[in-house]
Design a protein around this motif. Structure first.
Motif, mmCIF file in Angstrom:
data_model
loop_
_atom_site.group_PDB
_atom_site.id
_atom_site.type_symbol
_atom_site.label_atom_id
_atom_site.label_comp_id
_atom_site.label_asym_id
_atom_site.label_seq_id
_atom_site.Cartn_x
_atom_site.Cartn_y
_atom_site.Cartn_z
ATOM 1 N N ARG A 1 -8.432 14.730 8.965
ATOM 2 C CA ARG A 1 -8.535 15.208 7.092
ATOM 3 C C ARG A 1 -7.583 15.203 6.852
ATOM 4 O O ARG A 1 -7.363 14.947 5.535
ATOM 5 N N GLN A 2 -5.973 15.050 7.713
ATOM 6 C CA GLN A 2 -5.439 15.251 6.331
ATOM 7 C C GLN A 2 -4.989 13.655 5.376
ATOM 8 O O GLN A 2 -4.233 13.508 5.195
ATOM 9 N N ASP B 1 -1.466 0.484 19.582
ATOM 10 C CA ASP B 1 -1.850 0.494 20.951
ATOM 11 C C ASP B 1 -1.361 1.933 21.812
ATOM 12 O O ASP B 1 -0.557 2.321 22.180
ATOM 13 N N GLY B 2 -1.852 3.122 20.612
ATOM 14 C CA GLY B 2 -1.724 4.301 21.011
ATOM 15 C C GLY B 2 -0.722 4.899 20.593
ATOM 16 O O GLY B 2 -0.050 6.176 21.057
ATOM 17 N N GLN B 3 0.132 4.427 19.915
ATOM 18 C CA GLN B 3 1.289 4.413 19.491
ATOM 19 C C GLN B 3 1.416 5.474 17.968
ATOM 20 O O GLN B 3 0.697 3.788 16.911
ATOM 21 N N LYS B 4 1.734 6.364 17.488
ATOM 22 C CA LYS B 4 1.510 6.619 16.058
ATOM 23 C C LYS B 4 2.684 5.993 14.881
ATOM 24 O O LYS B 4 3.774 6.312 15.324
ATOM 25 N N GLN B 5 2.492 5.643 13.631
ATOM 26 C CA GLN B 5 3.569 4.821 12.713
ATOM 27 C C GLN B 5 2.894 5.652 11.635
ATOM 28 O O GLN B 5 2.390 5.801 11.089
ATOM 29 N N SER B 6 4.691 6.678 11.264
ATOM 30 C CA SER B 6 4.221 7.450 10.168
ATOM 31 C C SER B 6 5.119 6.089 8.337
ATOM 32 O O SER B 6 6.661 6.041 8.780
ATOM 33 N N LEU B 7 4.829 5.606 7.383
ATOM 34 C CA LEU B 7 5.160 4.789 6.927
ATOM 35 C C LEU B 7 4.797 4.882 5.564
ATOM 36 O O LEU B 7 3.645 5.837 4.654
ATOM 37 N N LYS B 8 5.503 5.126 4.212
ATOM 38 C CA LYS B 8 6.125 5.456 2.838
ATOM 39 C C LYS B 8 5.061 4.020 2.652
ATOM 40 O O LYS B 8 4.123 4.571 1.451
ATOM 41 N N THR B 9 5.541 3.153 2.826
ATOM 42 C CA THR B 9 4.522 2.379 2.136
ATOM 43 C C THR B 9 4.477 1.526 3.212
ATOM 44 O O THR B 9 4.955 0.751 4.406
ATOM 45 N N PHE B 10 3.029 0.145 3.062
ATOM 46 C CA PHE B 10 2.192 -1.111 4.278
ATOM 47 C C PHE B 10 2.760 -2.393 3.252
ATOM 48 O O PHE B 10 1.332 -1.838 2.500
ATOM 49 N N VAL B 11 3.084 -3.373 4.059
ATOM 50 C CA VAL B 11 2.766 -4.366 3.347
ATOM 51 C C VAL B 11 1.209 -5.289 3.286
ATOM 52 O O VAL B 11 1.993 -5.163 5.449
ATOM 53 N N GLY B 12 0.561 -6.200 3.496
ATOM 54 C CA GLY B 12 -0.405 -6.640 3.736
ATOM 55 C C GLY B 12 -1.912 -6.237 2.812
ATOM 56 O O GLY B 12 -2.094 -5.198 2.136
ATOM 57 N N TRP C 1 0.926 -0.884 -0.119
ATOM 58 C CA TRP C 1 0.126 -0.163 -0.068
ATOM 59 C C TRP C 1 1.149 1.103 0.159
ATOM 60 O O TRP C 1 2.253 1.281 0.603
ATOM 61 N N LYS C 2 0.395 2.245 -0.696
ATOM 62 C CA LYS C 2 0.878 3.303 -0.509
ATOM 63 C C LYS C 2 0.426 4.703 -0.868
ATOM 64 O O LYS C 2 -1.054 4.164 -1.467
ATOM 65 N N ARG C 3 0.608 6.246 -0.565
ATOM 66 C CA ARG C 3 -0.644 6.969 -1.387
ATOM 67 C C ARG C 3 -0.532 7.542 -1.987
ATOM 68 O O ARG C 3 1.142 7.529 -2.676
ATOM 69 N N GLU C 4 -1.303 8.148 -3.116
ATOM 70 C CA GLU C 4 -1.239 7.920 -5.070
ATOM 71 C C GLU C 4 -0.364 10.192 -4.352
ATOM 72 O O GLU C 4 0.151 9.960 -5.267
ATOM 73 N N ASP C 5 -0.726 11.137 -3.077
ATOM 74 C CA ASP C 5 -0.160 11.672 -3.791
ATOM 75 C C ASP C 5 1.837 11.907 -2.512
ATOM 76 O O ASP C 5 1.998 13.036 -2.849
ATOM 77 N N GLY C 6 2.036 10.385 -2.554
ATOM 78 C CA GLY C 6 3.615 9.994 -2.088
ATOM 79 C C GLY C 6 3.092 10.802 -0.428
ATOM 80 O O GLY C 6 4.798 10.444 -0.165
ATOM 81 N N ARG C 7 2.522 11.403 0.507
ATOM 82 C CA ARG C 7 2.281 11.731 1.856
ATOM 83 C C ARG C 7 2.339 9.754 2.363
ATOM 84 O O ARG C 7 2.087 8.674 1.855
ATOM 85 N N ASN C 8 3.280 9.771 3.854
ATOM 86 C CA ASN C 8 2.941 9.025 4.264
ATOM 87 C C ASN C 8 2.138 8.025 4.796
ATOM 88 O O ASN C 8 0.805 8.934 5.254
ATOM 89 N N ILE C 9 1.870 6.967 4.726
ATOM 90 C CA ILE C 9 0.475 6.493 5.514
ATOM 91 C C ILE C 9 0.133 6.787 7.021
ATOM 92 O O ILE C 9 1.595 5.449 7.413
ATOM 93 N N ILE C 10 -0.326 6.690 7.768
ATOM 94 C CA ILE C 10 -0.170 6.848 9.308
ATOM 95 C C ILE C 10 -1.353 5.739 9.695
ATOM 96 O O ILE C 10 -2.406 5.604 9.359
ATOM 97 N N LEU C 11 -0.278 5.164 10.565
ATOM 98 C CA LEU C 11 -0.741 3.316 11.270
ATOM 99 C C LEU C 11 -1.205 3.879 13.007
ATOM 100 O O LEU C 11 0.016 4.675 13.453
ATOM 101 N N ARG C 12 -2.094 4.177 13.740
ATOM 102 C CA ARG C 12 -2.143 4.274 15.129
ATOM 103 C C ARG C 12 -1.791 2.490 16.080
ATOM 104 O O ARG C 12 -3.250 2.467 15.810
#
Length: 434
Positions: free
Chosen positions: A198-199, A177-188, A164-175
């Motif tokens: 909203r962002q 257990d209360g922890q925020k992760q910013s990933l360029k790509t996500f596998v699964g 997975w990736k965002r079309e606009d090139g921005r990072n994917i935000i995962l949360r």
């Protein structure tokens, strides 16, 4: 009679001797049977080269199923995608057209000697990736702070890897257990978005690949709904009579809002020679609203309201337009010195109630910051000032300034309370002797 028996015995002994002297030459393979990796739907063939075949026969067998496919050039298997050709000398070919996944396996070229002689080759049929239809690809909608689950199931052989990736090139935000992760790509195959802001709205790409061309992708749309938020860049704009002025507001809203300009008395402004209204999209959920007022008159000064309404709420922002008094016989010019004097905010008393904006109330926000929906007493905007310069040989009670762009100077409203700012403004207002 005895002579005949003696002759036959002699012939048998002679043949036995000859056989021992010149033994039979058995068939032999000149090259190994090749292995194939082929994309489903294409054609392929195995080549079997045998010398000294003599009266022996060549057979083709599917080893894993033990099915006899062909003997010499005669087809045994009832499969119209299989055929055998012979070059009339020592080469046999087994052709497989429009190969399918179940054609994968081990193939044997066999000669019926005793013991049997054979060689084997393997065929692997690979399938390019494909992405199955899923309802989430039609668009997922949630209110801000909600959760979204995107699922992308890919087929193919070998099994594809889903990224997975965002079309606009921005990072994917995962949360997690209360922890925020910013990933360029996500596998699964499944992408879980929680506490969506909203962002994070926009288009997400699911990309499936397994090293078999072509790689495929699918677009998933994510919409985040929230009530409008209006932010005013300059809360106070100062300009002289007969000039043109541009008032600005920034709107954040989803779904798309109806944006309108009003006078503070409630009069709705309509497009005309006097008023020009434009909107410029900044991203999926924000716009810049511009109101141009031409040829300012006395009655044009006062408050202007930029209002935004959607299905979830309403928000207003206020801009005040004040007159800049110039002496007679002045020509428009520009104050080129931009002043931005900042003052620290005073600490807010614990007993002092903060002023928060809510739906339907007028907003005075001075800038774009995440989560900003209201302002306290120390949240000030800026002032835009248009001034003029004196014609040669004339006197004015305003200082002479050069005629250079831009037409505006921005002064922080909050700083007008500061003594040093008051002193600066006093000096500017002193008469200038030519």
């Amino acid at each position: 009679m005895a002579a005949r028996k003696l002759a036959a015995l002699f012939a048998a002994v002679l043949q036995l001797c000859l056989c021992q002297i010149t033994p039979e030459v058995l068939p032999e393979f000149l090259a190994p049977l090749e292995n194939h990796t082929v994309i489903q739907g294409r054609d392929v063939f195995f080549t079997c080269v045998v010398n000294h075949l003599q009266s022996y026969k060549v057979a083709w067998i599917k080893s894993d199923s033990r099915a006899i496919l062909a003997i010499h050039t005669h087809m045994v298997a009832h499969n119209n995608r299989l055929s055998v050709t012979h070059n009339g000398h020592n080469t046999w070919k087994l052709h497989v057209s429009n190969v399918q996944k179940n054609d994968s396996g081990t193939y044997m070229c066999q000669v019926n000697t005793d013991p049997m002689r054979s060689q084997m080759g393997y065929m692997e049929v690979v399938i390019p990736p494909d992405i199955m239809d899923d309802e989430s690809a039609d668009g997922m909608v949630t209110n801000e702070g909600g959760n979204i689950r995107l699922r992308c199931v890919a087929t193919g052989s070998p099994k594809p890897i889903v990224t997975w990736k965002r079309e606009d090139g921005r990072n994917i935000i995962l949360r997690v257990d209360g922890q925020k992760q910013s990933l360029k790509t996500f596998v699964g195959e499944t992408l879980e978005l929680t506490g969506v802001l909203r962002q994070e709205m926009g288009t997400y790409l699911c990309i499936a690949s397994n090293n078999v061309p072509p790689t495929v992708s699918k677009r998933y749309s994510v919409d985040v709904h929230f009530s409008p938020l209006v932010k005013v860049t300059n809360q106070l704009v100062v300009a002289p009579i007969n000039s043109d002025v541009v008032l600005q507001c920034y709107v954040e809203a989803s779904p798309h809002a109806m944006n309108t300009w009003y006078r503070d008395a409630g009069e709705k402004l309509l497009p005309s020679d006097k008023y020009v209204m434009t909107e410029h999209p900044l991203n999926e959920y924000s716009w810049q609203m511009n109101l141009t007022v031409h040829s300012l008159e006395k009655r044009d000064f006062g408050g202007y309201v930029c209002s935004s309404v959607n299905a979830l709420g309403k928000f207003d922002g206020v801009v005040r337009l004040q007159e800049l008094h110039l002496s007679a016989k002045t020509t428009p010019t520009t104050l080129t010195k931009n002043t931005d004097i900042r003052q620290r905010k005073k600490p807010i008393s614990k007993n002092k109630k903060k002023s928060n904006n809510s739906n339907g109330r007028r907003g005075y926000a001075g800038g774009f910051e995440e989560g900003d929906s209201g302002n306290g007493d120390d949240d000030f905007g800026t002032t835009q000032i248009m001034t003029g310069s004196t014609q040669e040989g004339q006197r004015t009670d305003r200082p002479i300034v050069p005629s250079l762009p831009p037409p505006w100077v921005v002064v922080n409203v909050a700083n007008l309370r500061h003594p040093s700012v008051s002193a600066i403004l006093l000096l500017l207002l002193l008469p200038t002797t030519l």
